[in-house]
Design an enzyme around this catalytic site. Structure first.
Site, mmCIF file in Angstrom:
data_model
loop_
_atom_site.group_PDB
_atom_site.id
_atom_site.type_symbol
_atom_site.label_atom_id
_atom_site.label_comp_id
_atom_site.label_asym_id
_atom_site.label_seq_id
_atom_site.Cartn_x
_atom_site.Cartn_y
_atom_site.Cartn_z
ATOM 1 N N TYR A 168 17.142 -4.935 -9.811
ATOM 2 C CA TYR A 168 16.302 -3.909 -10.455
ATOM 3 C C TYR A 168 15.422 -4.546 -11.535
ATOM 4 C CZ TYR A 168 15.248 0.689 -12.572
ATOM 5 O OH TYR A 168 14.629 1.823 -13.062
ATOM 6 N N SER A 175 9.790 0.526 -16.074
ATOM 7 C CA SER A 175 11.031 0.839 -16.785
ATOM 8 C C SER A 175 11.052 -0.013 -18.045
ATOM 9 C CB SER A 175 12.219 0.442 -15.892
ATOM 10 O OG SER A 175 13.431 0.439 -16.626
#
Ligand code: NAD
Length: 260
Positions: A155, A142
């Site tokens: 995350y 990401s």
């Protein structure tokens, strides 16, 4: 075409994983799908992809929080399809919360699914790749593997962990015909993003429309979501001969987000 290679794509029952599995199958790869969802729908999608592409498409329901199920995913793929050539570590979940209120079980779940599962798939798949002197490991990281946002401690920790692990294993396997890379998308309109719009609105005390315009797309200078098909195409490129000397790389697809 990437003829007759065998791929496992984790978390491929929806979103980005589903698009990468389709792109690989359309380019000649036999694919093992994985992920949660309605079992009839999964079977319908599996058999449709098999018919459309003429490739063998299997499904394995391993829970990515369970190391023994991940080991079975890799080993049963090798015994049914002859080898494991491509691993796409894509399964992932998100949780948005202030650190003081962040549930410990959510931290543990995100680290297990978004980070540790990739360690387990790679550990079990690399021996097959070394034997064949060919392998492709693609970790769906990401932009949050490169930069942080508030309220996403687990995350961001997991994705930064994926970045480090990608580089380390790339060095370990660099002379064995194996490449290890991380794709780092910005925002992509999938269930994972749709679900966090409401939570982000609540946490920041703003409307959902403000979240889309002033939080999500504010991060991306292009003001465009990255699409699942664009990510599928990069995945195919990394598996092609043209990708053979790209290893240990973080590849942003974020409309300029991490260039700032
Ligand atoms: P999604 O929710 O559409 O798909 C997630 C997939 O993971 C689903 O198939 C789900 O069943 C599977 N999954 C969840 N928990 C699992 C478990 N315990 N075991 C096995 N499978 C499990 O989300 P997505 O947006 O397609 O996300 C895919 C990946 O892309 C994730 O790693 C995510 O972090 C990453 N990513 C997404 C975006 C985005 O904006 N959507 C941006 C950057 C990175």
């Amino acid at each position: 075409m990437i003829t007759d290679k065998v791929a496992i794509v984790t978390g491929s029952t929806s979103g980005i994983g589903q698009a990468m599995a389709r792109a690989l199958a359309e380019n000649g790869v036999h694919v093992v799908l994985n992920g949660f969802g309605d079992i009839d729908q999964i079977e319908q999608d599996r058999s449709a992809l098999e018919k459309e592409t003429g490739r063998t498409i299997l499904y394995h329901g391993a829970d990515m929080t369970r190391p023994e199920e991940i080991e079975d995913l890799v080993k049963s793929t090798a015994s049914k399809l002859g080898s494991v050539d491509i691993i796409v570590n894509n399964a992932g979940v998100q949780y948005v919360s202030k650190i003081e209120e962040f549930p410990t079980e959510k931290w543990d779940q995100i680290i297990a699914i978004n980070l540790s599962s990739a360690f387990h798939t790679i550990k079990h798949a690399v021996p097959y790749m070394r034997t064949n002197k060919w392998g492709r490991i693609i970790n769906l990281a990401s932009a949050h593997a490169l930069v942080a946002s508030p309220f996403k401690s687990a995350y961001v920790a997991a994705k930064h962990g994926i970045a480090g692990m990608t580089k380390s294993i790339a060095l370990e396997t660099a002379q064995d015909g194996i490449t290890v890379n991380a794709i780092c998308p910005g925002y992509v309109k999938t269930a994972l993003v749709e679900n966090q719009i409401g939570d982000t609105a609540k946490t920041r005390g703003i409307s959902e429309e403000d979240v889309i315009n002033n939080v999500i797309l504010a991060a991306q200078p292009s003001k465009q979501f990255t699409t699942v098909d664009q990510i599928g195409a990069l995945c195919v490129f990394l598996c092609s001969d043209a990708g053979a000397n790209i290893t240990g790389s973080m590849l942003p697809m974020d409309g300029g987000w991490t260039a700032q």
